[in-house]
Scaffold this motif. Structure first.
Motif, PDB file in Angstrom:
ATOM      1  N   VAL A 146       0.860  -1.199   0.000  1.00 23.28           N
ATOM      2  CA  VAL A 146       0.000   0.000   0.000  1.00 23.28           C
ATOM      3  C   VAL A 146       0.891   1.241   0.000  1.00 23.28           C
ATOM      4  O   VAL A 146       1.653   1.475   0.939  1.00 23.28           O
ATOM      5  N   LEU A 147       0.761   2.022  -1.072  1.00 20.04           N
ATOM      6  CA  LEU A 147       1.636   3.193  -1.227  1.00 20.04           C
ATOM      7  C   LEU A 147       0.921   4.483  -0.849  1.00 20.04           C
ATOM      8  O   LEU A 147      -0.291   4.607  -1.018  1.00 20.04           O
ATOM      9  N   ASP A 148       1.692   5.426  -0.347  1.00 18.60           N
ATOM     10  CA  ASP A 148       1.205   6.804  -0.250  1.00 18.60           C
ATOM     11  C   ASP A 148       1.295   7.368  -1.672  1.00 18.60           C
ATOM     12  O   ASP A 148       2.401   7.501  -2.200  1.00 18.60           O
ATOM     13  N   THR A 176      -3.675  -0.063  13.436  1.00 20.90           N
ATOM     14  CA  THR A 176      -3.604   1.275  14.046  1.00 20.90           C
ATOM     15  C   THR A 176      -2.472   2.027  13.367  1.00 20.90           C
ATOM     16  O   THR A 176      -1.337   1.518  13.287  1.00 20.90           O
ATOM     17  N   ASP A 180      -8.622   8.477   3.348  1.00 19.96           N
ATOM     18  CA  ASP A 180      -9.610   7.518   2.831  1.00 19.96           C
ATOM     19  C   ASP A 180      -8.966   6.568   1.827  1.00 19.96           C
ATOM     20  O   ASP A 180      -9.239   5.370   1.825  1.00 19.96           O
ATOM     21  N   SER A 181      -8.119   7.140   0.967  1.00 23.28           N
ATOM     22  CA  SER A 181      -7.464   6.332  -0.065  1.00 23.28           C
ATOM     23  C   SER A 181      -6.573   5.278   0.577  1.00 23.28           C
ATOM     24  O   SER A 181      -6.565   4.111   0.160  1.00 23.28           O
ATOM     25  N   HIS A 200      -8.723   2.589   2.200  1.00 22.31           N
ATOM     26  CA  HIS A 200      -9.244   1.677   1.157  1.00 22.31           C
ATOM     27  C   HIS A 200      -8.144   0.715   0.721  1.00 22.31           C
ATOM     28  O   HIS A 200      -8.395  -0.481   0.544  1.00 22.31           O
ATOM     29  N   GLY A 201      -6.968   1.257   0.509  1.00 25.58           N
ATOM     30  CA  GLY A 201      -5.832   0.446   0.059  1.00 25.58           C
ATOM     31  C   GLY A 201      -5.554  -0.692   1.042  1.00 25.58           C
ATOM     32  O   GLY A 201      -5.332  -1.841   0.645  1.00 25.58           O
ATOM     33  N   ASN A 247      -8.516  -3.272   0.954  1.00 26.23           N
ATOM     34  CA  ASN A 247      -8.483  -4.048  -0.290  1.00 26.23           C
ATOM     35  C   ASN A 247      -7.334  -5.046  -0.307  1.00 26.23           C
ATOM     36  O   ASN A 247      -7.486  -6.186  -0.727  1.00 26.23           O
ATOM     37  N   ARG A 248      -6.174  -4.595   0.151  1.00 23.94           N
ATOM     38  CA  ARG A 248      -4.999  -5.476   0.098  1.00 23.94           C
ATOM     39  C   ARG A 248      -5.150  -6.647   1.075  1.00 23.94           C
ATOM     40  O   ARG A 248      -4.822  -7.791   0.749  1.00 23.94           O
ATOM     41  N   VAL A 301      -7.366  -9.786   0.318  1.00 26.05           N
ATOM     42  CA  VAL A 301      -6.821 -10.833  -0.557  1.00 26.05           C
ATOM     43  C   VAL A 301      -6.304 -12.016   0.266  1.00 26.05           C
ATOM     44  O   VAL A 301      -6.251 -13.145  -0.216  1.00 26.05           O
TER      45      VAL A 301
END
Lengths: 414, 99
Positions: free
Chosen positions: B14-16, B43, B55-56, B59-60, B63-64, B67
């Motif tokens: 998960v990237l910024d 946390t 939020d992004s 979500h990341g 979603n990750r 899996v």
């Protein structure tokens, strides 16, 4: 560790409506300036077409961008949601219709401009109400909050003085026309735009440079000195008191100087070595702002009252400080808006682009250089009194503004 | 590899999107708690309070982690205390940002 509620996001369509209108206004304003290059060369700024262009530029582009950006950034900066987004769409419609009618009437039927201005003023009052209700929910008040309140108060004063001006054109019943005009300009460019950019850059500069551990120790000085400068300067248009105008300009310079020192410290303590070019352009604008505030203070002390000098100083203030700041930040904000809308929920599921992938940074860099050359060329043409150079400078500015608008819109197709 | 290690490894994906650095190397993750049902609470903090990408990034993470078959519900708990500090970044992240 207690989690925080971060449900502060604004629907992208709201800020986007303002920004798309703003980009069209930018293109229109510079074309009108280009078409009236002869009057500009003569240092003749007080012409209906120039008024129209100036108002489309400052209200249509800068104010509408600022409103759109505030709908997105106020929740981010102050951790509080927009009071009523539905009201925001109505406010956009009223402001856009009022502004379009007002600007056209100002250029072609000045005596009727008051009617467009009336609708536009309602739109701005709706915006002020929206922001007032939004900020009212904020319990803790930091220095950015006071900068923003000062900026919004200045906006209210600007439209009040502005409405008095157009009322005067229509009915000729307002006294002290010059005092009202100067108060309108000072409250607008120095009060509203400058204090708004200051407020937001205290958040955006650390965020875009990943700065940490800075003190903001000059911020209270920046706020109080700049406010003192504004009050003194506006009073000096109404009261004939020796040294008041000079003090006003000096306070403005010292206030801006304090803000400059804070920005310098923030950038010194950054963790990101190579800053994005659009952001660097906004940083460059801060240096321009400092130089122009210094020149204004110096000229006031030398009692320079050349109308041409002050007209061009205001031109440089608007272009190289206010507009360059907005142009740079908008180039950063637009990819963020679109990325959040299109890719946010896909993040982690599939490969998504980075924010910088949504923009052509090389084109952006070229455009920023062209903006500097075109404004520099316009300024030089006046110093050298060369009509051809002015024509080229304004043509280049119009061309660059068009390309800039297109490059920002292209983000929506990525 | 324990489930907690697997979760932490997955968070590296998960990237910024502004910085192009993953959230683990940025030092944003304060803790991963997994209960008996394999529900996960991540946390974490952000580099600045009110970072617009919260939020992004949430979500990341969801979603990750979705899996990973063993993982149950995922909750992302964003905190400001203690605030993020650059010393929390990995050497790789520092090198990426500063060269």
């Amino acid at each position: 560790m207690n989690g925080v509620n971060l449900k502060t996001n604004t629907n992208i369509k709201l800020p986007l409506s303002f920004i798309i209108y703003a980009l069209a206004a930018l293109a229109f304003a510079v074309v009108v300036l280009f078409a009236n290059s002869g009057e500009l060369l003569a240092g003749e700024f007080r012409m209906p077409k120039i008024w129209m262009s100036a108002h489309v530029l400052l209200l249509g582009f800068a104010l509408m961008t600022a409103m759109g950006a505030m709908y997105q950034l106020v929740p981010v900066t102050f951790l509080t949601p927009i009071w009523n987004q539905g009201f925001g769409y109505v406010q956009f419609a009223v402001t856009a219709v009022g502004l379009t009618v007002f600007a056209l009437l100002l250029g072609y039927r000045t005596e009727l401009a008051v009617y467009g201005a009336g609708v536009f003023v309602i739109g701005v009052l709706m915006f002020l109400f929206q922001m007032g209700m939004t900020l009212r929910a904020k319990k803790e008040h930091n220095v950015m909050y006071y900068f923003l309140i000062s900026a919004l108060t200045s906006l209210f004063l600007t439209i009040t003085f502005g409405f008095m001006l157009v009322f005067n054109f229509a009915f000729g019943e307002v006294f002290h026309h010059v005092s009202v005009l100067l108060s309108h300009m000072t409250a607008g460019v120095a009060g509203w735009f400058t204090m708004l950019i200051m407020a937001l850059s205290y958040k955006l500069v650390p965020m875009f440079s990943l700065s940490h551990g800075f003190s903001m120790k000059w911020s209270k000085g920046a706020l109080s000195l700049y406010l003192m400068g504004l009050v003194a300067l506006i009073l000096s248009y109404w009261i004939d008191l020796a040294g008041l105008r000079q003090s006003g300009f000096l306070f403005l310079f010292f206030g801006f100087g304090c803000y400059f020192l804070d920005m310098k410290e923030i950038l010194t303590k950054r963790m990101k070595k190579n800053l994005d070019h659009p952001f660097t352009f906004s940083i460059f604008a801060i240096i321009n702002g400092l130089v122009i505030h210094f020149l204004a203070a110096l000229a006031a002390f030398l009692k320079n009252d050349s109308q041409t000098f002050w007209s061009w100083l205001i031109f440089l203030y608007i272009f190289t400080w206010i507009l360059f700041s907005i142009i740079g930040y908008l180039y950063k904000i637009m990819p963020f808006l679109w990325w959040t809308h299109k890719y946010s929920e896909k993040s982690g599921k599939e490969e998504v682009p980075l924010l910088k992938d949504l923009l052509n940074e090389r084109l952006g860099t070229a455009l920023f250089i062209l903006f500097i050359f075109s404004v520099g060329g316009i300024f030089l043409s006046v110093a050298l009194e060369t009509g051809m150079l002015l024509f080229i400078g304004l043509g280049l500015l119009a061309f660059t503004s068009f390309l800039y608008g297109i490059s920002v819109i292209m983000v929506l197709f990525k | 590899m324990s489930l907690k290690e697997e979760v932490l490894e997955a968070l590296r994906d998960v990237l910024d999107p502004e910085l192009g650095v993953n959230i683990v190397d940025l030092g944003l993750i304060y803790g991963v708690d997994i209960n008996e049902n394999n529900d996960v609470v991540v946390t974490m903090t952000l580099t600045t309070p009110g970072c617009p990408l919260h939020d992004s990034i949430s979500h990341g993470i969801r979603n990750r982690l979705a899996v990973i078959d063993e993982v149950g519900k995922v909750d992302v708990n964003i905190v400001w205390d203690p605030p993020w500090d650059p010393s929390r970044m990995s050497e790789a992240a520092k090198k990426f940002l500063w060269g």
